[in-house]
Design an enzyme around this catalytic site. Structure first.
Site, PDB file in Angstrom:
ATOM      1  N   SER A 129      65.751  35.715   4.197  1.00 34.49           N
ATOM      2  CA  SER A 129      64.493  35.409   3.515  1.00 34.49           C
ATOM      3  C   SER A 129      64.476  36.023   2.124  1.00 34.49           C
ATOM      4  O   SER A 129      65.084  37.087   1.898  1.00 34.49           O
ATOM      5  CB  SER A 129      63.349  36.001   4.346  1.00 34.49           C
ATOM      6  OG  SER A 129      62.149  35.977   3.621  1.00 34.49           O
ATOM      7  N   TYR A 153      59.521  43.389   8.290  1.00 34.67           N
ATOM      8  CA  TYR A 153      60.131  42.059   8.434  1.00 34.67           C
ATOM      9  C   TYR A 153      61.287  41.902   7.443  1.00 34.67           C
ATOM     10  O   TYR A 153      62.426  41.578   7.820  1.00 34.67           O
ATOM     11  CB  TYR A 153      59.076  40.956   8.214  1.00 34.67           C
ATOM     12  CG  TYR A 153      59.689  39.592   8.013  1.00 34.67           C
ATOM     13  CD1 TYR A 153      60.308  38.928   9.070  1.00 34.67           C
ATOM     14  CD2 TYR A 153      59.688  38.971   6.747  1.00 34.67           C
ATOM     15  CE1 TYR A 153      60.906  37.680   8.884  1.00 34.67           C
ATOM     16  CE2 TYR A 153      60.272  37.739   6.554  1.00 34.67           C
ATOM     17  CZ  TYR A 153      60.886  37.090   7.626  1.00 34.67           C
ATOM     18  OH  TYR A 153      61.478  35.871   7.436  1.00 34.67           O
ATOM     19  N   LYS A 157      65.571  41.689   8.045  1.00 32.50           N
ATOM     20  CA  LYS A 157      66.506  40.669   7.535  1.00 32.50           C
ATOM     21  C   LYS A 157      67.617  41.337   6.713  1.00 32.50           C
ATOM     22  O   LYS A 157      68.791  40.975   6.824  1.00 32.50           O
ATOM     23  CB  LYS A 157      65.753  39.645   6.673  1.00 32.50           C
ATOM     24  CG  LYS A 157      64.755  38.783   7.446  1.00 32.50           C
ATOM     25  CD  LYS A 157      65.477  37.835   8.383  1.00 32.50           C
ATOM     26  CE  LYS A 157      64.513  36.940   9.132  1.00 32.50           C
ATOM     27  NZ  LYS A 157      65.173  36.082  10.127  1.00 32.50           N
ATOM     28  N   LEU A 204      49.917  29.438   2.482  1.00 35.55           N
ATOM     29  CA  LEU A 204      49.070  28.602   1.626  1.00 35.55           C
ATOM     30  C   LEU A 204      48.985  27.134   2.078  1.00 35.55           C
ATOM     31  O   LEU A 204      47.879  26.597   2.225  1.00 35.55           O
ATOM     32  CB  LEU A 204      49.605  28.682   0.186  1.00 35.55           C
ATOM     33  CG  LEU A 204      48.823  27.889  -0.850  1.00 35.55           C
ATOM     34  CD1 LEU A 204      47.388  28.377  -0.943  1.00 35.55           C
ATOM     35  CD2 LEU A 204      49.507  27.984  -2.218  1.00 35.55           C
TER      36      LEU A 204
HETATM   37  P1  NAD Z   1      59.281  29.740  13.864  1.00 39.95           P
HETATM   38  O1  NAD Z   1      58.538  30.870  14.473  1.00 39.95           O
HETATM   39  O2  NAD Z   1      58.598  28.422  13.782  1.00 39.95           O
HETATM   40  O3  NAD Z   1      60.667  29.529  14.652  1.00 39.95           O
HETATM   41  C1  NAD Z   1      61.365  30.592  15.247  1.00 39.95           C
HETATM   42  C2  NAD Z   1      61.761  30.140  16.647  1.00 39.95           C
HETATM   43  O4  NAD Z   1      62.454  31.210  17.285  1.00 39.95           O
HETATM   44  C3  NAD Z   1      60.562  29.803  17.533  1.00 39.95           C
HETATM   45  O5  NAD Z   1      60.778  28.554  18.138  1.00 39.95           O
HETATM   46  C4  NAD Z   1      60.521  30.931  18.572  1.00 39.95           C
HETATM   47  O6  NAD Z   1      60.040  30.466  19.834  1.00 39.95           O
HETATM   48  C5  NAD Z   1      61.981  31.332  18.614  1.00 39.95           C
HETATM   49  N1  NAD Z   1      62.170  32.746  19.006  1.00 39.95           N
HETATM   50  C6  NAD Z   1      61.516  33.837  18.545  1.00 39.95           C
HETATM   51  N2  NAD Z   1      61.978  34.948  19.152  1.00 39.95           N
HETATM   52  C7  NAD Z   1      62.956  34.547  19.997  1.00 39.95           C
HETATM   53  C8  NAD Z   1      63.828  35.227  20.901  1.00 39.95           C
HETATM   54  N3  NAD Z   1      63.756  36.553  21.059  1.00 39.95           N
HETATM   55  N4  NAD Z   1      64.714  34.505  21.606  1.00 39.95           N
HETATM   56  C9  NAD Z   1      64.778  33.140  21.464  1.00 39.95           C
HETATM   57  N5  NAD Z   1      63.978  32.445  20.633  1.00 39.95           N
HETATM   58  C10 NAD Z   1      63.086  33.144  19.912  1.00 39.95           C
HETATM   59  O7  NAD Z   1      59.806  30.213  12.447  1.00 39.95           O
HETATM   60  P2  NAD Z   1      60.444  29.356  11.261  1.00 39.95           P
HETATM   61  O8  NAD Z   1      59.453  29.263  10.177  1.00 39.95           O
HETATM   62  O9  NAD Z   1      61.073  28.131  11.808  1.00 39.95           O
HETATM   63  O10 NAD Z   1      61.561  30.394  10.806  1.00 39.95           O
HETATM   64  C11 NAD Z   1      62.892  30.331  11.275  1.00 39.95           C
HETATM   65  C12 NAD Z   1      63.680  31.484  10.697  1.00 39.95           C
HETATM   66  O11 NAD Z   1      63.606  31.429   9.272  1.00 39.95           O
HETATM   67  C13 NAD Z   1      63.154  32.862  11.088  1.00 39.95           C
HETATM   68  O12 NAD Z   1      64.253  33.717  11.309  1.00 39.95           O
HETATM   69  C14 NAD Z   1      62.375  33.302   9.863  1.00 39.95           C
HETATM   70  O13 NAD Z   1      62.334  34.697   9.724  1.00 39.95           O
HETATM   71  C15 NAD Z   1      63.161  32.659   8.740  1.00 39.95           C
HETATM   72  N6  NAD Z   1      62.353  32.408   7.531  1.00 39.95           N
HETATM   73  C16 NAD Z   1      61.217  31.645   7.614  1.00 39.95           C
HETATM   74  C17 NAD Z   1      60.440  31.443   6.475  1.00 39.95           C
HETATM   75  C18 NAD Z   1      59.160  30.623   6.525  1.00 39.95           C
HETATM   76  O14 NAD Z   1      58.373  30.702   5.579  1.00 39.95           O
HETATM   77  N7  NAD Z   1      58.912  29.821   7.546  1.00 39.95           N
HETATM   78  C19 NAD Z   1      60.824  32.006   5.248  1.00 39.95           C
HETATM   79  C20 NAD Z   1      61.987  32.766   5.209  1.00 39.95           C
HETATM   80  C21 NAD Z   1      62.750  32.946   6.360  1.00 39.95           C
HETATM   81  N1  UDP Z   2      47.659  32.241  -1.138  1.00 43.35           N
HETATM   82  C1  UDP Z   2      46.323  32.056  -1.435  1.00 43.35           C
HETATM   83  N2  UDP Z   2      45.458  31.792  -0.406  1.00 43.35           N
HETATM   84  C2  UDP Z   2      45.862  31.711   0.891  1.00 43.35           C
HETATM   85  C3  UDP Z   2      47.245  31.903   1.176  1.00 43.35           C
HETATM   86  C4  UDP Z   2      48.100  32.181   0.149  1.00 43.35           C
HETATM   87  O1  UDP Z   2      45.923  32.117  -2.589  1.00 43.35           O
HETATM   88  O2  UDP Z   2      45.033  31.490   1.790  1.00 43.35           O
HETATM   89  C5  UDP Z   2      48.611  32.513  -2.245  1.00 43.35           C
HETATM   90  C6  UDP Z   2      49.370  33.818  -2.118  1.00 43.35           C
HETATM   91  O3  UDP Z   2      48.635  34.855  -2.733  1.00 43.35           O
HETATM   92  C7  UDP Z   2      50.681  33.486  -2.843  1.00 43.35           C
HETATM   93  C8  UDP Z   2      50.893  31.998  -2.547  1.00 43.35           C
HETATM   94  O4  UDP Z   2      49.604  31.495  -2.179  1.00 43.35           O
HETATM   95  O5  UDP Z   2      50.525  33.627  -4.247  1.00 43.35           O
HETATM   96  C9  UDP Z   2      51.868  31.729  -1.406  1.00 43.35           C
HETATM   97  O6  UDP Z   2      51.460  32.475  -0.268  1.00 43.35           O
HETATM   98  P1  UDP Z   2      52.193  32.318   1.134  1.00 43.35           P
HETATM   99  O7  UDP Z   2      51.531  33.263   2.094  1.00 43.35           O
HETATM  100  O8  UDP Z   2      52.221  30.882   1.522  1.00 43.35           O
HETATM  101  O9  UDP Z   2      53.699  32.746   0.844  1.00 43.35           O
HETATM  102  P2  UDP Z   2      54.311  34.182   0.410  1.00 43.35           P
HETATM  103  O10 UDP Z   2      53.235  34.995  -0.215  1.00 43.35           O
HETATM  104  O11 UDP Z   2      54.806  34.771   1.674  1.00 43.35           O
HETATM  105  O12 UDP Z   2      55.388  33.871  -0.557  1.00 43.35           O
END
Ligand code: NAD
Ligand code: UDP
Length: 341
Positions: A129, A153, A157, A204
């Site tokens: 991330s 978190y 990572k 957001l």
């Molecule tokens: P999500 O929560 O929708 O998906 C994660 C999946 O992992 C879920 O289906 C959950 O049931 C499963 N899971 C959680 N713990 C588990 C365990 N112990 N064993 C087996 N399965 C398990 O999240 P996402 O948004 O799809 O994110 C996927 C990955 O990407 C994550 O590692 C997250 O940290 C990373 N990531 C997400 C974002 C984002 O904004 N969505 C941004 C950066 C990184």
């Molecule tokens: N944000 C906002 N109102 C909300 C949620 C998010 O103004 O209800 C803003 C937040 O301050 C940031 C941007 O939207 O500038 C993206 O936020 P998000 O939580 O989606 O992602 P992250 O901050 O984790 O990058």
């Protein structure tokens, strides 16, 4: 061109990004098997992936920390490569539950890595991330930007990244693509899969979708006094389908590379909260009422990627626009008012 069909084990495949990646993998000709404990994923999402592609795939309901069970799945499926999405992803929750985040994200990844290697699989694509960077020293953020995560978190990572780099330095047969996602948003073009936040969204775009469908009265814009062009926070939004395709590219990369390498996955463009509101309104014809609220603790003013390395080495580039992101998020939200429920 894609190498020959691969057997791909996808942890967390029932979640938001994982479910969008499954159709892309299958359409590229790969065989997939999903491991997910469904703690934040949905069996319905898997069903809908099957519907989108018209093909079946295997699923094991299992926790990645359960070494015996994961080893059994690996023995039976025999993956060439693992894409590891499973984990916990809320920065704010991680502040309340740091031990849980370490246990699932770090220990879970270690157990998975051990099980993979014991089963003869030496290629991993890992979901990291932009949270590993913390407040940026410079923009756009390149992969060699210092890592100073501000939450457990982000630290979890960064710790997994370090382990992968160390392990790959010791064992030259191990290859790891470390993918640092910026802000994934949007939904699949079919409208069948999308993001299903529990409770009131904190991100957001899901929040805006809830305002658009009248479930929430207005958006709180967290701060309009940042040193950004319009004073609101700037982020690098990336369409989840572009992100999903980056995993197919990363998988191809692991077939021809050695070592562990980090890749930023973003569009490389900064978008403010106000830009996003305006684009959403134009793309969907819905009004998004908002009020300016205090800054959210821990937020940075601006964060956006230099995605040049991914373009050069993975031969991947984000192609979908902010309008595509807004339109698809709304199509999913309007068509599935209860998400997968
Ligand atoms: P999500 O929560 O929708 O998906 C994660 C999946 O992992 C879920 O289906 C959950 O049931 C499963 N899971 C959680 N713990 C588990 C365990 N112990 N064993 C087996 N399965 C398990 O999240 P996402 O948004 O799809 O994110 C996927 C990955 O990407 C994550 O590692 C997250 O940290 C990373 N990531 C997400 C974002 C984002 O904004 N969505 C941004 C950066 C990184
Ligand atoms: N944000 C906002 N109102 C909300 C949620 C998010 O103004 O209800 C803003 C937040 O301050 C940031 C941007 O939207 O500038 C993206 O936020 P998000 O939580 O989606 O992602 P992250 O901050 O984790 O990058």
């Amino acid at each position: 061109m894609s190498p020959k069909s691969q057997r791909v084990l996808v942890t967390g495949g029932a979640g938001y990004i994982g479910s969008h990646t499954l159709p892309e993998l299958m359409m590229a000709g790969h065989e997939v098997h999903v491991i997910d404990d469904l703690s934040n994923g949905h069996g319905v999402a898997l069903e809908r992936c099957r519907q989108i592609v018209g093909r079946d795939f295997g699923f094991s309901e299992a926790d990645i920390r359960d070494a015996a069970r994961v080893s059994e799945v690996i023995r039976a499926f025999g993956p060439d490569v693992v894409i590891h999405f499973a984990g916990l992803k809320s920065p704010s929750e991680s502040i309340e539950k740091p031990d849980l985040y370490r246990e699932v994200n770090v220990i879970g990844s270690l157990r998975l890595l051990d099980a993979m290697r014991a089963g003869g699989c030496q290629r991993l694509v890992f979901s990291s991330s932009a949270a590993v960077y913390g407040p940026p020293d410079f923009l756009p953020i390149s992969e060699d930007h210092p890592r100073r995560p501000t939450t457990p978190y982000g630290a979890s990572k960064a710790e997994v990244e370090d382990i992968l780099v160390q392990e790959a330095a010791k064992d030259t047969t191990l290859t790891c693509a470390i993918l640092r996602y910026f802000n994934p948003v949007g939904a699949h073009a079919s409208g069948l899969i999308g993001e299903h936040p529990q409770d009131i969204p904190t991100n957001l775009v899901p929040y805006i979708v809830d305002v658009a469908r009248g479930r929430l009265p207005r958006l709180n814009v967290f701060g309009d006094d940042y040193g950004t062009p319009d004073g609101t926070g700037v982020r690098d939004y990336i369409h989840v389908t572009d992100l999903a395709r980056a995993h197919v590219a990363a998988l191809d990369w692991t077939a021809g590379a050695t070592g562990a390498r980090e890749f930023n996955l973003g569009a490389g463009e900064g978008t403010s909260v106000r830009d996003l509101i305006r684009t959403f309104e134009t793309a969907t014809g819905r009004d998004i009422p908002f009020v300016v609220a205090p800054r959210r603790p821990g937020d940075v003013a601006s964060s956006y990627a230099d995605p040049g390395r991914a373009e050069r080495e993975l031969k991947w580039k984000a192609e979908l626009t902010l309008t595509d992101m807004c339109r698809s998020a709304w199509a999913w939200g309007a068509r599935n008012p209860e998400g997968y429920a």
